[in-house]
Design a protein around this motif. Structure first.
Motif, PDB file in Angstrom:
ATOM      1  N   LEU A 198       0.737  -1.321   0.013  1.00  0.00           N
ATOM      2  CA  LEU A 198       0.056   0.087   0.041  1.00  0.00           C
ATOM      3  C   LEU A 198       0.794   1.320   0.010  1.00  0.00           C
ATOM      4  O   LEU A 198       0.560   2.326  -0.838  1.00  0.00           O
ATOM      5  CB  LEU A 198      -0.967  -0.191   1.233  1.00  0.00           C
ATOM      6  N   TYR A 199       2.029   1.381   0.937  1.00  0.00           N
ATOM      7  CA  TYR A 199       2.761   2.343   0.875  1.00  0.00           C
ATOM      8  C   TYR A 199       3.440   2.723  -0.436  1.00  0.00           C
ATOM      9  O   TYR A 199       3.391   3.704  -0.812  1.00  0.00           O
ATOM     10  CB  TYR A 199       3.778   2.208   1.841  1.00  0.00           C
ATOM     11  N   ARG A 200       4.043   1.579  -0.977  1.00  0.00           N
ATOM     12  CA  ARG A 200       4.616   1.766  -2.436  1.00  0.00           C
ATOM     13  C   ARG A 200       3.721   2.345  -3.461  1.00  0.00           C
ATOM     14  O   ARG A 200       3.783   3.123  -4.208  1.00  0.00           O
ATOM     15  CB  ARG A 200       5.367   0.513  -2.662  1.00  0.00           C
ATOM     16  N   ARG A 201       2.438   1.652  -3.358  1.00  0.00           N
ATOM     17  CA  ARG A 201       1.367   1.894  -4.383  1.00  0.00           C
ATOM     18  C   ARG A 201       1.006   3.544  -4.227  1.00  0.00           C
ATOM     19  O   ARG A 201       0.741   4.321  -5.257  1.00  0.00           O
ATOM     20  CB  ARG A 201       0.110   1.235  -4.380  1.00  0.00           C
TER      21      ARG A 201
ATOM     22  N   HIS B 270       0.138   0.266  12.423  1.00  0.00           N
ATOM     23  CA  HIS B 270       1.328  -0.415  11.764  1.00  0.00           C
ATOM     24  C   HIS B 270       1.976   0.457  10.658  1.00  0.00           C
ATOM     25  O   HIS B 270       3.088   0.397  10.339  1.00  0.00           O
ATOM     26  CB  HIS B 270       1.407  -1.886  11.694  1.00  0.00           C
ATOM     27  N   TYR B 271       0.871   0.781   9.751  1.00  0.00           N
ATOM     28  CA  TYR B 271       1.391   1.702   8.587  1.00  0.00           C
ATOM     29  C   TYR B 271       2.311   2.805   8.583  1.00  0.00           C
ATOM     30  O   TYR B 271       3.160   2.777   8.008  1.00  0.00           O
ATOM     31  CB  TYR B 271      -0.011   2.364   7.946  1.00  0.00           C
ATOM     32  N   ARG B 272       2.149   3.098  10.021  1.00  0.00           N
ATOM     33  CA  ARG B 272       3.461   4.374  10.214  1.00  0.00           C
ATOM     34  C   ARG B 272       4.836   3.814  10.282  1.00  0.00           C
ATOM     35  O   ARG B 272       5.771   4.137   9.940  1.00  0.00           O
ATOM     36  CB  ARG B 272       3.042   5.289  11.380  1.00  0.00           C
ATOM     37  N   ARG B 273       4.708   2.682  10.849  1.00  0.00           N
ATOM     38  CA  ARG B 273       6.176   1.855  11.229  1.00  0.00           C
ATOM     39  C   ARG B 273       6.546   1.154   9.839  1.00  0.00           C
ATOM     40  O   ARG B 273       7.987   1.400   9.570  1.00  0.00           O
ATOM     41  CB  ARG B 273       5.802   0.773  12.253  1.00  0.00           C
ATOM     42  N   VAL B 274       5.572   0.903   9.174  1.00  0.00           N
ATOM     43  CA  VAL B 274       5.962   0.150   7.885  1.00  0.00           C
ATOM     44  C   VAL B 274       6.614   1.057   6.728  1.00  0.00           C
ATOM     45  O   VAL B 274       7.465   0.972   6.137  1.00  0.00           O
ATOM     46  CB  VAL B 274       4.796  -0.633   7.187  1.00  0.00           C
ATOM     47  N   ALA B 275       5.696   2.452   6.924  1.00  0.00           N
ATOM     48  CA  ALA B 275       6.237   3.446   5.961  1.00  0.00           C
ATOM     49  C   ALA B 275       7.543   3.811   6.117  1.00  0.00           C
ATOM     50  O   ALA B 275       8.466   3.973   5.244  1.00  0.00           O
ATOM     51  CB  ALA B 275       5.252   4.763   6.012  1.00  0.00           C
ATOM     52  N   GLN B 276       7.876   4.001   7.464  1.00  0.00           N
ATOM     53  CA  GLN B 276       9.264   4.350   7.814  1.00  0.00           C
ATOM     54  C   GLN B 276      10.180   3.414   7.376  1.00  0.00           C
ATOM     55  O   GLN B 276      11.433   3.647   6.862  1.00  0.00           O
ATOM     56  CB  GLN B 276       9.327   4.530   9.191  1.00  0.00           C
TER      57      GLN B 276
ATOM     58  N   ASP C 191      13.553   5.612   1.853  1.00  0.00           N
ATOM     59  CA  ASP C 191      14.909   5.661   1.728  1.00  0.00           C
ATOM     60  C   ASP C 191      15.614   7.197   2.496  1.00  0.00           C
ATOM     61  O   ASP C 191      16.720   7.327   2.481  1.00  0.00           O
ATOM     62  CB  ASP C 191      15.352   5.781   0.356  1.00  0.00           C
ATOM     63  N   SER C 192      14.548   7.775   3.089  1.00  0.00           N
ATOM     64  CA  SER C 192      14.811   8.941   3.634  1.00  0.00           C
ATOM     65  C   SER C 192      15.067   8.930   4.875  1.00  0.00           C
ATOM     66  O   SER C 192      14.149   8.179   5.602  1.00  0.00           O
ATOM     67  CB  SER C 192      13.964  10.145   2.938  1.00  0.00           C
ATOM     68  N   ASP C 193      15.790   9.797   5.639  1.00  0.00           N
ATOM     69  CA  ASP C 193      15.678   9.963   7.067  1.00  0.00           C
ATOM     70  C   ASP C 193      14.468  10.629   7.466  1.00  0.00           C
ATOM     71  O   ASP C 193      14.070  10.411   8.927  1.00  0.00           O
ATOM     72  CB  ASP C 193      17.039  10.528   7.520  1.00  0.00           C
ATOM     73  N   GLU C 194      13.826  11.371   6.732  1.00  0.00           N
ATOM     74  CA  GLU C 194      12.768  12.126   7.144  1.00  0.00           C
ATOM     75  C   GLU C 194      11.495  11.233   7.339  1.00  0.00           C
ATOM     76  O   GLU C 194      11.342  10.152   6.469  1.00  0.00           O
ATOM     77  CB  GLU C 194      12.184  13.039   6.170  1.00  0.00           C
ATOM     78  N   ARG C 195      10.780  11.488   8.472  1.00  0.00           N
ATOM     79  CA  ARG C 195       9.558  10.501   8.848  1.00  0.00           C
ATOM     80  C   ARG C 195       8.475  10.776   7.905  1.00  0.00           C
ATOM     81  O   ARG C 195       8.112  11.913   7.488  1.00  0.00           O
ATOM     82  CB  ARG C 195       9.258  10.941  10.068  1.00  0.00           C
ATOM     83  N   PRO C 196       8.087   9.876   7.058  1.00  0.00           N
ATOM     84  CA  PRO C 196       6.948   9.777   6.415  1.00  0.00           C
ATOM     85  C   PRO C 196       5.598  10.243   6.928  1.00  0.00           C
ATOM     86  O   PRO C 196       5.306   9.825   7.872  1.00  0.00           O
ATOM     87  CB  PRO C 196       7.032   8.527   5.466  1.00  0.00           C
TER      88      PRO C 196
ATOM     89  N   GLU D  97       4.260   5.685  18.183  1.00  0.00           N
ATOM     90  CA  GLU D  97       3.729   6.055  16.864  1.00  0.00           C
ATOM     91  C   GLU D  97       2.771   5.117  16.218  1.00  0.00           C
ATOM     92  O   GLU D  97       2.022   5.387  15.368  1.00  0.00           O
ATOM     93  CB  GLU D  97       4.834   6.338  16.028  1.00  0.00           C
ATOM     94  N   CYS D  98       2.714   3.816  16.868  1.00  0.00           N
ATOM     95  CA  CYS D  98       1.741   2.669  16.323  1.00  0.00           C
ATOM     96  C   CYS D  98       0.806   2.476  17.585  1.00  0.00           C
ATOM     97  O   CYS D  98      -0.297   2.892  17.480  1.00  0.00           O
ATOM     98  CB  CYS D  98       2.409   1.344  15.887  1.00  0.00           C
ATOM     99  N   GLY D  99       1.204   1.716  18.355  1.00  0.00           N
ATOM    100  CA  GLY D  99       0.191   1.235  19.585  1.00  0.00           C
ATOM    101  C   GLY D  99      -0.744  -0.035  19.310  1.00  0.00           C
ATOM    102  O   GLY D  99      -1.360  -0.191  20.024  1.00  0.00           O
ATOM    103  N   GLY D 100      -0.795  -0.111  17.803  1.00  0.00           N
ATOM    104  CA  GLY D 100      -1.630  -1.396  17.447  1.00  0.00           C
ATOM    105  C   GLY D 100      -3.030  -0.905  17.589  1.00  0.00           C
ATOM    106  O   GLY D 100      -3.481   0.200  18.212  1.00  0.00           O
ATOM    107  N   SER D 101      -3.960  -1.872  17.141  1.00  0.00           N
ATOM    108  CA  SER D 101      -5.445  -1.396  16.734  1.00  0.00           C
ATOM    109  C   SER D 101      -6.056  -1.851  18.326  1.00  0.00           C
ATOM    110  O   SER D 101      -5.934  -2.867  18.725  1.00  0.00           O
ATOM    111  CB  SER D 101      -5.965  -2.301  15.829  1.00  0.00           C
TER     112      SER D 101
END
Length: 355
Positions: free
Chosen positions: A226-229, A244-250, A254-259, A328-332
């Motif tokens: 999903l993140y790549r798409r 978890h999407y925030r963790r996965v996106a990070q 390739d950047s040090d900037e938080r997505p 930043e996640c915490g789970g559902s």
């Protein structure tokens, strides 16, 4: 309804708004009535309206209370069931617009959703409509929604909404039945010129309790995809009940900037009002914290015990309570409650929990 569910926890380093005080979104399940019998229905919707639904006057009082959150005010989402089953829907929408609120509507794709209805929604100042799409083909979608012709209704509604500058959001639920359809659905989201794709990761409540969920590994791979798409598309993508999407996106950048990615947080930037006025952290975490008929929504959101605890990830138990990504996640919290009976337990859909 720009970025309607996106939020960051109060302890997040990329916090942009204090959701301890004001939610980004207030969703009102204005009716439980719906002409569809979708397999995944959170609300376990019924053909007829509930006798104890909030009245028109009570609905207007709720709208007034939402404005009390101050500026910037939350987005008010009219959901269901099918909001079009309420004969006073447009009166309520006009009242909210006059009160200065941004509104969104999530209508069911039934025969009620016609051109004149979309025109009236636009005329009453509705900012965005959310249409559900759960299959890459008409056959796949209609089987999931339990209604022949539903896919065609969604397609026509999206096309006409775009022609009158009414923004379109597409909602999709991820289950074993819909997992392989996601690439095709993403193509349709782009074809429909939707501004947002909101991807719901199934929480097994309502009729959705009978559906087969995906595994933690499948969830991880799906979030990566999903993140790549999303990076290839013009539409914005957010996830629901998959923080978890925030963790996965990070991990995928390739950047040090938080997505900057969007994902819901039960009770933290989001509050849900049931059709009879009960106040919940979300539509998937049905732990009542009060009722708008007898209590003040602003006070319940800001001070209610369940809301307070949901904003403190250090109080979570199990793997989610120990995880380095808990802030930043915490789970559902909704899935933890559905699976374990505690909103503070670990989210069983996270691969970290499995490890």
């Amino acid at each position: 309804m720009s970025n309607p569910h996106s939020r960051e926890t109060s302890g997040s380093p990329h916090l942009s708004q204090d959701y301890m005080e004001t939610p980004l979104v207030v969703t009102w399940e204005c009716t439980q009535a719906c002409g569809l019998t979708c397999d995944h229905c959170r609300a376990d919707a019924q053909p007829d309206r509930h006798a104890d639904e909030l009245t028109t006057a009570e609905g207007k009082q709720l709208i007034d209370t939402v404005t009390d959150f101050g500026s910037p005010s939350p987005i008010l989402v009219f959901s269901g069931g099918d909001p079009l089953e309420r004969p006073d829907l447009f009166e309520l929408l006009e009242y909210a617009h006059t009160a200065g609120l941004r509104t969104a509507v999530a209508p069911a794709p039934t025969e009620r959703l016609k051109r004149d209805v979309l025109e009236r929604l636009a005329d009453t100042g509705v900012h965005q409509i959310a249409l559900s799409l759960d299959g890459a083909t008409a056959k796949r979608h209609d089987e999931f929604r339990g209604e022949s012709g539903s896919f065609a209704t969604v397609k026509r509604a999206a096309e006409y909404a775009n022609s009158i500058d009414l923004r379109v959001q597409i909602n999709t639920t991820v289950t074993q039945r819909t997992l392989n359809d996601l690439p095709g659905i993403a193509d349709l989201v782009a074809d429909f010129d939707a501004v947002m794709w909101e991807v719901f990761f199934l929480v097994p409540i309502g009729r959705g309790a009978d559906l087969e969920q995906i595994s933690p590994l499948e969830a991880e791979r799906t979030l990566e995809w999903l993140y790549r798409r999303q990076k290839e598309e013009d539409f914005r993508l957010i996830t629901v009940e998959a923080p978890h999407y925030r963790r996965v996106a990070q991990a995928c950048t390739d950047s040090d900037e938080r997505p900057k990615v969007g994902s819901t947080g039960d009770g933290n930037g989001f509050v849900f009002i049931g059709h009879t006025g009960d106040i919940f952290p979300s539509g998937f975490l049905l732990i009542p914290a009060g009722n708008v008929r007898t209590e003040n929504l602003v006070e319940v959101y800001q001070e209610g015990a369940i809301f307070q605890f949901l904003r403190k990830p250090n109080t979570f138990t199990g793997r989610c309570g120990e995880c380095q990504y808990r802030s930043e996640c915490g789970g559902s919290r909704a899935r933890a409650y559905a699976a374990c009976g505690s909103p503070f337990a670990s989210d069983p859909l996270c691969i970290y929990t499995e490890q």
